[in-house]
Enzyme design. Sequence first.
Site, mmCIF file in Angstrom:
data_model
loop_
_atom_site.group_PDB
_atom_site.id
_atom_site.type_symbol
_atom_site.label_atom_id
_atom_site.label_comp_id
_atom_site.label_asym_id
_atom_site.label_seq_id
_atom_site.Cartn_x
_atom_site.Cartn_y
_atom_site.Cartn_z
ATOM 1 C CB CYS A 35 -0.828 -0.008 1.274
ATOM 2 S SG CYS A 35 -2.012 1.326 1.315
ATOM 3 C CG PHE A 40 -7.390 9.448 -0.990
ATOM 4 C CD1 PHE A 40 -6.586 10.400 -1.596
ATOM 5 C CD2 PHE A 40 -7.082 9.062 0.308
ATOM 6 C CE1 PHE A 40 -5.493 10.946 -0.930
ATOM 7 C CE2 PHE A 40 -5.988 9.600 0.982
ATOM 8 C CZ PHE A 40 -5.202 10.544 0.357
ATOM 9 C CG HIS A 44 -3.444 6.168 -0.106
ATOM 10 N ND1 HIS A 44 -4.260 6.345 0.980
ATOM 11 C CD2 HIS A 44 -2.589 5.187 0.245
ATOM 12 C CE1 HIS A 44 -3.925 5.501 1.942
ATOM 13 N NE2 HIS A 44 -2.915 4.783 1.526
ATOM 14 C CB SER A 88 -8.189 11.386 6.553
ATOM 15 O OG SER A 88 -8.329 12.609 7.221
ATOM 16 C CG MET A 89 -12.200 12.433 1.515
ATOM 17 S SD MET A 89 -13.617 11.349 1.271
ATOM 18 C CE MET A 89 -14.423 11.500 2.852
ATOM 19 C CB SER A 128 -1.357 15.179 1.828
ATOM 20 O OG SER A 128 -2.571 14.466 1.846
ATOM 21 C CG HIS A 175 1.313 4.968 7.199
ATOM 22 N ND1 HIS A 175 0.921 5.086 8.508
ATOM 23 C CD2 HIS A 175 0.334 4.248 6.584
ATOM 24 C CE1 HIS A 175 -0.237 4.458 8.678
ATOM 25 N NE2 HIS A 175 -0.623 3.948 7.534
ATOM 26 C CE LYS A 201 -14.387 6.471 0.947
ATOM 27 N NZ LYS A 201 -14.224 5.286 0.148
#
Lengths: 487, 140
Positions: free
Chosen positions: A104, A210, A241, A386-387, A391, A410, A486
Amino acid sequence: MAKTREFGGIKLTEVEKHVWEIPKSGNMNVPARIFASEKLLERIEGDKTIEQAKNVACMPGIYKAAMTMPDAHQGYGFPIGGVAALDAKDGAISPGGVGYDINCGVRMLLTNLTKDEVEPVKVKLIEQIFKEVPSGLGSEGKIRVDDKTLKEVLKKGSRWAVENGYGWPEDLERTESNGEIKEADPETISKEAMKRGRPQLGSLGAGNHFLEIQVVDKIFDKKIAKEWGIEKEGQVTVMIHCGSRGLGHQTCSDFLRRMEHEYADIIKTLPDRELVYAPANSQTAKDYFGAMSASANYAWVNRQMIMHWVRGAFEKVFGKSAKDLGMHLVYDVAHNMAKLEEHEIDGKKRKVYVHRKGATRAFPAGHPELPKIYQKTGQPVIIPGSMGTASYLLVGTEKGFRETFGSTAHGAGRVMSRHEAMRQFRGEQVKADLEKKGIYVRSASWKGIAEEAPGVYKDIDEVVKVSHEVGIGNLVVRVVPIGVVKG
Amino acid sequence: MKYKFLPHTADAKFQAYGKTAEEAFANAAEAMTSVMVDVSKIEAKVKKKISVSSESKEALLYDFLEQFLILLDSDQFILREVTKIKISKGKTYKLEAEAVGDKFSYDKYETMTMVKAVTYNDMFIKEEKDKVTVQVVVDV
């Protein structure tokens, strides 16, 4: 006097600002070290993160310390946000130290567009990307590959993608391990894993994965940012991601089951059966490393294909080529992996399996594994929020290389269960709230939006602040989303 | 009650119940599917046969549930219910089942999240007289 804290009978001593140590006791081979501010510590009070870090310290051949990064939370066996380096000859490798979603990871690409240029066509752009990039539950990719081709994907990773027209040659050096781990062995991937992976190549998946259109909102280190192609605030970037989809999940599961079968005697000695490992010199360890690496290569191809379609969507909407739009990859990092690396430990160079489960490699300037373009600056480290939240781009440091085997956080880390999220948030409301903040969200599912509402995650700003203050990953750039697909 | 969910920060934890292990296993498959979709809305259009054998009862539950993840990813099969299920014990534990469901489509069904994997975390199978409880955490 050093500060101390007590968590369920476990005493933590602050040995350095934001670094808490649990000394060796019982079966621990090394101490456990928790990288967190007091605020972040409070977030893991009551869960099993610290106990799990102590358990990891009992693993064979572990060096220095079992560590948790600032975004750590409870996982299975290993905590999420855990870092452990085990000797590659006398130690072990553990699927639980990697996690189900092998490789991931996240990549960021640049544009030479500004917010003002993108804002008027943002909705069109997101809708175009949504159309081009398959996403959602059990999502199927747009291409059909047969087993022979899939094995090539597993062996060659990103190189396969570029050879087949997905992306540019320069993308390869801008990907951790060039997007191709040479030890990958497609023959170690099970029939079931192949079955799950075949239809899904080139798809985002669902859950916390996302794709975002973002705007540079703050530059902390102008010199490094410029080297990486980030010139000014307001510049538009894209973040992707996702991971190895069903193929990676099944591979993790296959090897957990195999090791459980083969190493029943080892399990009896473990504080938690999900720490199950294969001794480093065993055939099983070799097979797992081959399978994990093959899954990692699949994930890189996946992100490479998705990026290719994102470039295509920009081309369509702006009527210019992706090259003219300056859509260069900044970097692609894995955050669920075990890597075979060389580190200096107690004055001796040693080969180790560095397990990073929910942790990002963060190598310093001058490291031989970095491409020439990042030799001077150090490795770009991408930390997705997160959404709907910020970032970050950080840079790997010398100190991090010494202290955490070149690793940092991470992401944000969950604090609220999905069930609770569904009770507290409604998808439509979350979407409306995000739109008020200027973030357009597209998802195949409304309910999915509620589960990933920004409120269910830890404070990403605090996570990266701690990374920076400890010096294991330093702040370079902050970006904020304006559009989200998303999964 | 067929199943209920318990608090868990990152993932989904549930208990499923039945008069027999068979019934509890079947309900566990429904519980796991309910993490992803509203199971009661799934149409019973496609039939699938499932056959697994494992070294222990826990392993059998793990392998049985995993079959539904494999079916979803490879055939887009989403479960409505397990219609037949038989567990037998020879040298290993063996499970034969039939399930009905539908080919998943976003045009027809709304989804919550995706289950990545079954785990052994906190798993148990408790067999009492006329009541079997199984507990599972799935990774999402």
